[in-house]
Write a protein that holds these residues in place. Sequence first.
Motif, PDB file in Angstrom:
ATOM      1  N   VAL A  56      16.605  18.051  60.630  1.00  0.00           N
ATOM      2  CA  VAL A  56      15.187  18.344  60.194  1.00  0.00           C
ATOM      3  C   VAL A  56      15.092  17.791  58.640  1.00  0.00           C
ATOM      4  O   VAL A  56      14.105  16.746  58.561  1.00  0.00           O
ATOM      5  N   MET A  57      15.570  18.180  57.667  1.00  0.00           N
ATOM      6  CA  MET A  57      15.576  17.660  56.519  1.00  0.00           C
ATOM      7  C   MET A  57      16.024  15.922  56.388  1.00  0.00           C
ATOM      8  O   MET A  57      15.218  15.360  55.557  1.00  0.00           O
ATOM      9  N   ALA A  58      16.837  15.700  57.319  1.00  0.00           N
ATOM     10  CA  ALA A  58      17.025  14.122  57.187  1.00  0.00           C
ATOM     11  C   ALA A  58      15.856  13.207  57.896  1.00  0.00           C
ATOM     12  O   ALA A  58      15.608  12.428  57.070  1.00  0.00           O
ATOM     13  N   ARG A  59      15.182  13.882  58.768  1.00  0.00           N
ATOM     14  CA  ARG A  59      14.138  13.226  59.327  1.00  0.00           C
ATOM     15  C   ARG A  59      12.915  13.398  58.373  1.00  0.00           C
ATOM     16  O   ARG A  59      12.372  12.429  58.157  1.00  0.00           O
ATOM     17  N   VAL A  60      12.815  14.358  57.818  1.00  0.00           N
ATOM     18  CA  VAL A  60      11.402  14.581  56.756  1.00  0.00           C
ATOM     19  C   VAL A  60      11.930  13.954  55.752  1.00  0.00           C
ATOM     20  O   VAL A  60      10.724  13.128  55.120  1.00  0.00           O
ATOM     21  N   ALA A  61      12.853  13.737  54.943  1.00  0.00           N
ATOM     22  CA  ALA A  61      13.279  13.013  53.819  1.00  0.00           C
ATOM     23  C   ALA A  61      13.015  11.642  54.001  1.00  0.00           C
ATOM     24  O   ALA A  61      12.418  10.812  53.115  1.00  0.00           O
ATOM     25  N   ALA A  62      13.607  11.048  55.220  1.00  0.00           N
ATOM     26  CA  ALA A  62      13.290   9.638  55.425  1.00  0.00           C
ATOM     27  C   ALA A  62      11.758   9.252  55.630  1.00  0.00           C
ATOM     28  O   ALA A  62      11.429   8.284  55.139  1.00  0.00           O
ATOM     29  N   ILE A  63      10.971  10.233  56.246  1.00  0.00           N
ATOM     30  CA  ILE A  63       9.740   9.819  56.251  1.00  0.00           C
ATOM     31  C   ILE A  63       9.108   9.834  54.957  1.00  0.00           C
ATOM     32  O   ILE A  63       8.269   8.921  54.682  1.00  0.00           O
ATOM     33  N   ALA A  64       9.258  10.785  54.124  1.00  0.00           N
ATOM     34  CA  ALA A  64       9.077  10.802  52.661  1.00  0.00           C
ATOM     35  C   ALA A  64       9.372   9.314  51.842  1.00  0.00           C
ATOM     36  O   ALA A  64       8.722   8.772  51.079  1.00  0.00           O
TER      37      ALA A  64
ATOM     38  N   ASP B 243      10.613   5.756  61.282  1.00  0.00           N
ATOM     39  CA  ASP B 243      10.870   5.979  62.602  1.00  0.00           C
ATOM     40  C   ASP B 243      12.252   6.516  62.854  1.00  0.00           C
ATOM     41  O   ASP B 243      13.030   6.326  61.864  1.00  0.00           O
ATOM     42  N   ALA B 244      12.473   6.959  63.788  1.00  0.00           N
ATOM     43  CA  ALA B 244      13.675   7.715  64.137  1.00  0.00           C
ATOM     44  C   ALA B 244      14.899   6.678  64.093  1.00  0.00           C
ATOM     45  O   ALA B 244      15.940   7.149  63.582  1.00  0.00           O
ATOM     46  N   ILE B 245      14.729   5.613  64.364  1.00  0.00           N
ATOM     47  CA  ILE B 245      15.632   4.509  64.366  1.00  0.00           C
ATOM     48  C   ILE B 245      16.441   4.166  63.201  1.00  0.00           C
ATOM     49  O   ILE B 245      17.297   3.776  62.831  1.00  0.00           O
ATOM     50  N   ASP B 246      15.270   4.467  62.232  1.00  0.00           N
ATOM     51  CA  ASP B 246      16.013   4.050  60.758  1.00  0.00           C
ATOM     52  C   ASP B 246      16.988   5.047  60.409  1.00  0.00           C
ATOM     53  O   ASP B 246      17.918   4.545  59.622  1.00  0.00           O
ATOM     54  N   LEU B 247      17.408   6.222  61.126  1.00  0.00           N
ATOM     55  CA  LEU B 247      18.425   7.064  60.715  1.00  0.00           C
ATOM     56  C   LEU B 247      19.722   6.462  61.178  1.00  0.00           C
ATOM     57  O   LEU B 247      20.821   6.888  60.682  1.00  0.00           O
TER      58      LEU B 247
ATOM     59  N   ILE C  20      23.564  13.848  50.537  1.00  0.00           N
ATOM     60  CA  ILE C  20      23.477  14.909  49.387  1.00  0.00           C
ATOM     61  C   ILE C  20      22.219  15.632  49.726  1.00  0.00           C
ATOM     62  O   ILE C  20      22.170  16.991  49.428  1.00  0.00           O
ATOM     63  N   ALA C  21      21.169  14.989  49.986  1.00  0.00           N
ATOM     64  CA  ALA C  21      20.094  15.666  50.458  1.00  0.00           C
ATOM     65  C   ALA C  21      20.033  16.781  51.465  1.00  0.00           C
ATOM     66  O   ALA C  21      19.454  17.810  51.327  1.00  0.00           O
ATOM     67  N   VAL C  22      20.955  16.598  52.522  1.00  0.00           N
ATOM     68  CA  VAL C  22      21.045  17.298  53.358  1.00  0.00           C
ATOM     69  C   VAL C  22      22.243  18.461  53.161  1.00  0.00           C
ATOM     70  O   VAL C  22      22.614  19.270  54.173  1.00  0.00           O
ATOM     71  N   GLY C  23      22.986  18.180  52.080  1.00  0.00           N
ATOM     72  CA  GLY C  23      24.068  19.131  51.808  1.00  0.00           C
ATOM     73  C   GLY C  23      25.538  18.694  52.170  1.00  0.00           C
ATOM     74  O   GLY C  23      26.336  19.478  52.272  1.00  0.00           O
ATOM     75  N   ARG C  24      25.503  17.482  52.293  1.00  0.00           N
ATOM     76  CA  ARG C  24      27.071  16.894  52.495  1.00  0.00           C
ATOM     77  C   ARG C  24      27.385  16.077  51.617  1.00  0.00           C
ATOM     78  O   ARG C  24      26.595  15.446  50.720  1.00  0.00           O
ATOM     79  N   CYS C  25      28.796  15.854  51.274  1.00  0.00           N
ATOM     80  CA  CYS C  25      29.231  15.031  50.267  1.00  0.00           C
ATOM     81  C   CYS C  25      29.300  13.621  50.443  1.00  0.00           C
ATOM     82  O   CYS C  25      29.030  13.255  51.959  1.00  0.00           O
TER      83      CYS C  25
END
Length: 453
Positions: free
Chosen positions: A71-79, A84-88, A99-104
Motif C-alpha cells: 500500500v505504501m509503495a503504491r501510494v508513494a508512487a502516485i504522490a 500507474d501500477a506498471i510503474d512499480l 526506504i519509504a516502505v521500510g526496507r534497506c
Amino acid sequence: MNDDTLLPFDLPSVRRKKLTVDFDGGNQSSDGGLLLLREAERRLGVCARLAAAMPDRRDASRIEHEMLEMVMARVAAIACGHEDAIDLDRLRHDPLMKIAVGRCPTTGAPLASQSTISRLENAPSKTQAARLASALIDQAGATVRPGKEAVLDIDDTFCAAHGGQQLAFWNAHHDERGFAPMHIYHVASGTPVAAILRPACTPSGTEVCTVIRHVTQRLRRHWPNTRIVWRGDSHYGRVEAMEWAENNDTDYIFGLAGNAVLDALAAETALNLRFHHAMSSKPKLRTYASFTYQAGSWKRPRRVVARLECSLQPGENGMRQEVDIRYVVTSLKGSPRYLYENVYCQRGQMENLVKLHKAQLASDRMSCHSATANQVRLVLHTAAFWLMHGVRAAIPPTNPLATAEFATLRERLIKIGARVIEHIARIRIQLPTSCPERALFRTVALGLMPSGP
C-alpha cells in the motif's frame, strides 16, 4: 535486474573541456522527496490504516511483501507522479522507495511488481472496498481537530472512461462515457473525507441521503461535540437529505434550482432592483432576499435565500435590463447576504481541491474493468492526497510553498536526485549541494519527525 556495466561515452566539449558520461555515480534515486512522504506517513498513518482494512487471504508463511509495504509503495508512487501500477516494475528497485516502505536500499529485496499490485487492487470485494472508504472517513475523523462546527463540501467531477469499465455511463454534457466520482472534503483543513466511485449521472435523493447519513454518523464517533454542516450545489439539495439532516441535528446549505414559484416570490425584490439599477450609473447591482418556500414534494416549508443581480445584456433590439437570480435552501441562521457570499459561495474552493485530486494526482486513471477495483484505486489516490497534504502542512506559513499546488510541491521538494549509500550500521542519503530548496527540505523533514524521544 540488469547488472551489466555500460561503457562511458563522450559528448561535445564545454569550453574546450572534454565531456564524458558514465554510470558510476552509485545507487541513486530521482525521488528524494520520498523521505518526506515517509515521514508524513509516520505522522498520519493513512497507509497503515488502509493496510489494516485490506483483506489478506495469503498464506502467512509464503508472504514476501507485507500489506503495508504494498500500500505504501503504491501510494508513494502516485504522490511522486507514477500513477500507474506498471510503474512499480521500475520503482521496485529504487533505493528510496525501499526506504519509504521500510526496507534497506541495497541489501533489501525488491518491492512488489506490477502484477502483485494489480492483484492487490482487485482483491477486495464490494463490502471490503466499502470498508476501505470508511477507513478514509476514520482517517479524517482521527486526524482533523474541528471546532464547534465543521463544514463539509460535497460535489462530483467527471472522469472519462477508456474501455469497457463497469459503471461507465454516457454523459451528454461531456459527450463521452465515464464516471462521476463523489468527493467530500473538510473545508477548514482542506483534507479529503471520502471519494466514492459512481456513474456519470445526477445523484438521486436516496443516494445523497445515504452518503450524508453514513459519513455523518461515522464522523460523530470522532467528533461527538461538533455540529456538521453540509454544503453542495443543487444536485445535492434533495428533500431526502434535508429531511435526514433536520431530524439528526445536522445543518445544510444547498443550491436550489429556480422555478416559476420561486421567481414569483422574488418578483417584488427584482422589480425594486431594476428600478435602482436604472437610476444608478453602476454596470451591475446586486441584492438579496430571504423567504420560506415549500415545494410540492416537501413535507414542510424551508428557508430560501435568493441572490439577485441586475445588469445590461445584449438583446435583439440593443442592450436591455436582465435580472439573474440564484437560489439557496438552508437550515442555517444569518443574513441572506452573509449566507450566500460568506458561506455558500466559498464552496468554490472545493473545485481547487478536486483539481489537486483529479489532475495532479491522476485519480481519473481508473482503467480497471471492475468497478470495485476502480473504487480501491480511488481510495489509494486519496491516500496520496493525504501524504502530499501532510508534507505541505509541515511547510512554515511564511514560505510561498505553504499554499502551493501539489504539482509545484512535487517539482520543488519531491523530484530531487539523491545518492543512497548503505553501510553496516548506517544509511546515508546525499542530496545535491545545489538543491534550491535544501533549507526548506531540512525544515519539513525535521518538522514531520515525532516530537517524542
